[in-house]
Structure formats: structure tokens, C-alpha cells
Write a protein that holds these residues in place. Sequence first.
Motif, PDB file in Angstrom:
ATOM      1  N   PHE A 151      41.401 -10.653  10.002  1.00 57.38           N
ATOM      2  CA  PHE A 151      39.717 -10.871   8.636  1.00 57.38           C
ATOM      3  C   PHE A 151      40.753 -10.609   7.386  1.00 57.38           C
ATOM      4  O   PHE A 151      40.065  -8.747   7.651  1.00 57.38           O
ATOM      5  CB  PHE A 151      38.856 -10.887   9.253  1.00 57.38           C
ATOM      6  CG  PHE A 151      38.507 -11.859  11.063  1.00 57.38           C
ATOM      7  CD1 PHE A 151      38.730 -12.909  10.683  1.00 57.38           C
ATOM      8  CD2 PHE A 151      38.009 -11.048  11.680  1.00 57.38           C
ATOM      9  CE1 PHE A 151      38.263 -13.470  11.635  1.00 57.38           C
ATOM     10  CE2 PHE A 151      37.764 -11.401  13.129  1.00 57.38           C
ATOM     11  CZ  PHE A 151      37.878 -12.632  12.917  1.00 57.38           C
ATOM     12  N   THR A 152      41.431 -10.831   6.762  1.00 57.15           N
ATOM     13  CA  THR A 152      41.368  -9.912   5.098  1.00 57.15           C
ATOM     14  C   THR A 152      42.223  -9.167   5.095  1.00 57.15           C
ATOM     15  O   THR A 152      42.293  -7.998   5.159  1.00 57.15           O
ATOM     16  CB  THR A 152      39.741 -10.218   4.426  1.00 57.15           C
ATOM     17  OG1 THR A 152      39.276 -10.736   4.497  1.00 57.15           O
ATOM     18  CG2 THR A 152      39.966 -10.073   3.248  1.00 57.15           C
ATOM     19  N   PHE A 204      45.729 -15.142  13.479  1.00 62.29           N
ATOM     20  CA  PHE A 204      45.342 -16.053  12.788  1.00 62.29           C
ATOM     21  C   PHE A 204      45.335 -14.944  11.686  1.00 62.29           C
ATOM     22  O   PHE A 204      44.817 -14.069  11.261  1.00 62.29           O
ATOM     23  CB  PHE A 204      43.581 -16.258  13.511  1.00 62.29           C
ATOM     24  CG  PHE A 204      42.820 -16.613  12.164  1.00 62.29           C
ATOM     25  CD1 PHE A 204      42.539 -18.378  11.878  1.00 62.29           C
ATOM     26  CD2 PHE A 204      42.080 -15.887  11.520  1.00 62.29           C
ATOM     27  CE1 PHE A 204      42.016 -18.787  11.046  1.00 62.29           C
ATOM     28  CE2 PHE A 204      41.324 -16.691  10.037  1.00 62.29           C
ATOM     29  CZ  PHE A 204      40.799 -17.742  10.677  1.00 62.29           C
ATOM     30  N   GLY A 209      42.848 -14.767   8.178  1.00 65.07           N
ATOM     31  CA  GLY A 209      41.768 -15.614   7.110  1.00 65.07           C
ATOM     32  C   GLY A 209      41.704 -14.594   6.003  1.00 65.07           C
ATOM     33  O   GLY A 209      41.358 -13.300   5.860  1.00 65.07           O
ATOM     34  N   THR A 210      41.600 -15.345   4.771  1.00 61.79           N
ATOM     35  CA  THR A 210      41.267 -14.422   3.690  1.00 61.79           C
ATOM     36  C   THR A 210      40.259 -15.611   2.631  1.00 61.79           C
ATOM     37  O   THR A 210      40.242 -16.768   2.256  1.00 61.79           O
ATOM     38  CB  THR A 210      41.691 -14.082   2.670  1.00 61.79           C
ATOM     39  OG1 THR A 210      41.404 -12.745   2.066  1.00 61.79           O
ATOM     40  CG2 THR A 210      43.531 -15.198   2.500  1.00 61.79           C
ATOM     41  N   LYS A 255      47.083 -19.337   8.798  1.00 58.46           N
ATOM     42  CA  LYS A 255      46.573 -19.209   7.566  1.00 58.46           C
ATOM     43  C   LYS A 255      45.297 -19.691   7.126  1.00 58.46           C
ATOM     44  O   LYS A 255      45.422 -21.013   7.124  1.00 58.46           O
ATOM     45  CB  LYS A 255      47.623 -18.687   6.800  1.00 58.46           C
ATOM     46  CG  LYS A 255      47.668 -18.516   5.504  1.00 58.46           C
ATOM     47  CD  LYS A 255      48.462 -18.244   4.167  1.00 58.46           C
ATOM     48  CE  LYS A 255      48.674 -19.193   4.351  1.00 58.46           C
ATOM     49  NZ  LYS A 255      50.111 -19.133   3.769  1.00 58.46           N
ATOM     50  N   LYS A 256      44.307 -19.270   7.084  1.00 54.47           N
ATOM     51  CA  LYS A 256      43.310 -19.762   6.204  1.00 54.47           C
ATOM     52  C   LYS A 256      42.326 -19.517   4.700  1.00 54.47           C
ATOM     53  O   LYS A 256      42.491 -17.980   4.703  1.00 54.47           O
ATOM     54  CB  LYS A 256      42.320 -20.296   6.988  1.00 54.47           C
ATOM     55  CG  LYS A 256      42.521 -20.752   8.336  1.00 54.47           C
ATOM     56  CD  LYS A 256      41.886 -22.003   8.353  1.00 54.47           C
ATOM     57  CE  LYS A 256      40.672 -23.127   8.158  1.00 54.47           C
ATOM     58  NZ  LYS A 256      39.959 -24.218   8.145  1.00 54.47           N
ATOM     59  N   TYR A 297      39.472 -19.347   2.149  1.00 58.38           N
ATOM     60  CA  TYR A 297      38.539 -19.544   2.080  1.00 58.38           C
ATOM     61  C   TYR A 297      38.229 -19.378   0.324  1.00 58.38           C
ATOM     62  O   TYR A 297      38.169 -18.178  -0.124  1.00 58.38           O
ATOM     63  CB  TYR A 297      37.168 -19.487   2.656  1.00 58.38           C
ATOM     64  CG  TYR A 297      37.636 -18.731   4.424  1.00 58.38           C
ATOM     65  CD1 TYR A 297      37.332 -20.618   4.894  1.00 58.38           C
ATOM     66  CD2 TYR A 297      38.365 -18.343   4.796  1.00 58.38           C
ATOM     67  CE1 TYR A 297      37.562 -20.530   6.015  1.00 58.38           C
ATOM     68  CE2 TYR A 297      38.453 -18.542   7.010  1.00 58.38           C
ATOM     69  CZ  TYR A 297      37.634 -19.494   6.909  1.00 58.38           C
ATOM     70  OH  TYR A 297      38.740 -20.239   8.411  1.00 58.38           O
ATOM     71  N   ASP A 322      33.462 -19.804  10.068  1.00 52.45           N
ATOM     72  CA  ASP A 322      34.210 -21.366  10.375  1.00 52.45           C
ATOM     73  C   ASP A 322      36.142 -19.975  11.289  1.00 52.45           C
ATOM     74  O   ASP A 322      35.759 -20.033  11.825  1.00 52.45           O
ATOM     75  CB  ASP A 322      34.421 -21.258   8.563  1.00 52.45           C
ATOM     76  CG  ASP A 322      35.910 -22.618   9.218  1.00 52.45           C
ATOM     77  OD1 ASP A 322      35.426 -23.369  10.356  1.00 52.45           O
ATOM     78  OD2 ASP A 322      36.753 -22.339   9.320  1.00 52.45           O
ATOM     79  N   GLU A 323      35.999 -18.598  10.481  1.00 52.00           N
ATOM     80  CA  GLU A 323      36.641 -17.942  10.593  1.00 52.00           C
ATOM     81  C   GLU A 323      36.416 -18.276  12.360  1.00 52.00           C
ATOM     82  O   GLU A 323      37.436 -17.987  13.286  1.00 52.00           O
ATOM     83  CB  GLU A 323      36.525 -16.577  10.476  1.00 52.00           C
ATOM     84  CG  GLU A 323      37.294 -17.183   8.729  1.00 52.00           C
ATOM     85  CD  GLU A 323      37.239 -15.407   8.264  1.00 52.00           C
ATOM     86  OE1 GLU A 323      38.186 -14.679   7.655  1.00 52.00           O
ATOM     87  OE2 GLU A 323      36.412 -14.970   7.615  1.00 52.00           O
ATOM     88  N   GLN A 347      37.339 -20.595  14.608  1.00 47.02           N
ATOM     89  CA  GLN A 347      39.286 -20.503  14.357  1.00 47.02           C
ATOM     90  C   GLN A 347      39.339 -19.673  15.139  1.00 47.02           C
ATOM     91  O   GLN A 347      40.683 -20.267  17.022  1.00 47.02           O
ATOM     92  CB  GLN A 347      39.474 -20.572  13.436  1.00 47.02           C
ATOM     93  CG  GLN A 347      39.624 -21.353  11.992  1.00 47.02           C
ATOM     94  CD  GLN A 347      40.315 -22.832  11.650  1.00 47.02           C
ATOM     95  OE1 GLN A 347      40.926 -22.749  12.995  1.00 47.02           O
ATOM     96  NE2 GLN A 347      39.995 -23.598  11.810  1.00 47.02           N
TER      97      GLN A 347
END
Length: 209
Positions: A126-127, A150, A152-153, A181-182, A184, A194-195, A198
Motif C-alpha cells: 500500500f503506497t 498488489f 496501490g498508490t 498496479k492501481k 488512484y 477499493d485497495e 482488490q
Amino acid sequence: MHTKQVIRAGKQTGEATKALIMIHGRGGSAEDILGLADYLPVKDFALFAPQATNNTWYPYSFLAAPKDNEPWLSSALALLKEVVADVEATGIKKEEIYFLGFSQGACLTLEFITRHANRYGGAVAFTGGLIGDKIYDQNYTGDFAGTPVFIGTSDPDPHVPVERVHASAEILAGMHAQVTKKIYKNMGHTISQDEIDQVRELIFHNSKL
């Protein structure tokens, strides 16, 4: 240097067949990051959350030259290696070991697993991104053999440039991780619902809440 303090939660080792290693961010704590487990389908997991000395894994930005974050960075990576060995010693195989980190903990998660690429259960960042003033490819060895990852950032994020997230995802994918990779828009330095959704689907899909 980091002293070894690991908070344990979840299923007892010996009963659990899976483990989740949870790595807190700068200024956070092992207790904080363990709280995230309430939102994930990990009731059958043994949970391990190492605690950084003085609540930080290394003193400067993850974008500093690695030597500037020594000896703390090497100490943090060595501590994670010990935690993985401890988990394996309970009979849990590497492919059933999962990793999750937020912010500084996400950077450390990615750096550790990419230096020791293997078929793990999965990893969540996460980030975060790989550590250094640039990416040091020579540090990264092994094969993820399809490990789901996963990342996400937010774009932008005050601490983690999105370019480093893209570059890190590319390195992991090149080592055969299944990377999702997501990015936002303007999410801020946080973890979104959402993370969580996911990650529940992509990383922990074989487990029940």
C-alpha cells in the motif's frame, strides 16, 4: 539497529498453514498494522508484525542513497529475513507466506521480497516502491514464479513518486510476479476501501473472512 520484537496474532503456529507478515509505516507500530487484518480474509492465518526500533525502519526517505539509510536499512531487511525463517521453522512453506506493508513498510516489503524472490503466497504494497536514489537491479535475484503482488498508490503522493511505483512494478513483473498496479487520482497518503477490496480478491482469494 533494530531489536527483534515481533507481535503475534491470529491462528497459533502449529495450527495455521498460512502466515501473513505485516510491516508498519514510519511513525506507526506493529499494533497499528495488525488492525488491518480485521478487514482481510485472514482468520486462518498466523500473523506476524515486527516492530521497528523508534517506530521507523530507516531514517531518511526511501529515495535517499541506500548508504545514507544504513545501518538501519540492512538491519530491517535482516530482521525480515529472520521473521521469514521463524515462520518456516513452524512448518509453513514459503508459498504460504504472505507480506503486507504500508508506506515505509510497503517500500521495505517490496525491497525484501525482490531481493529474495521466490514463490510466496502473495504480497501487498500500500503506497511504496523499491528503495534507493535509483533502482539497483543488481540487488534483485530469484524468480517469483507467479506470486501475486498488489501495489496501490495515489497520484500524486507526498512521499512516493508514481514513476518509482511504475518502475518497481516493471522489475517485479520481469521476475515473473503477477503484478496488479492501481494508481488512484488524488487519493492521499492512505489506504482506500477499493485497495482493500482488490487485495481481498487478488491476494487472499483462497481464504475466507
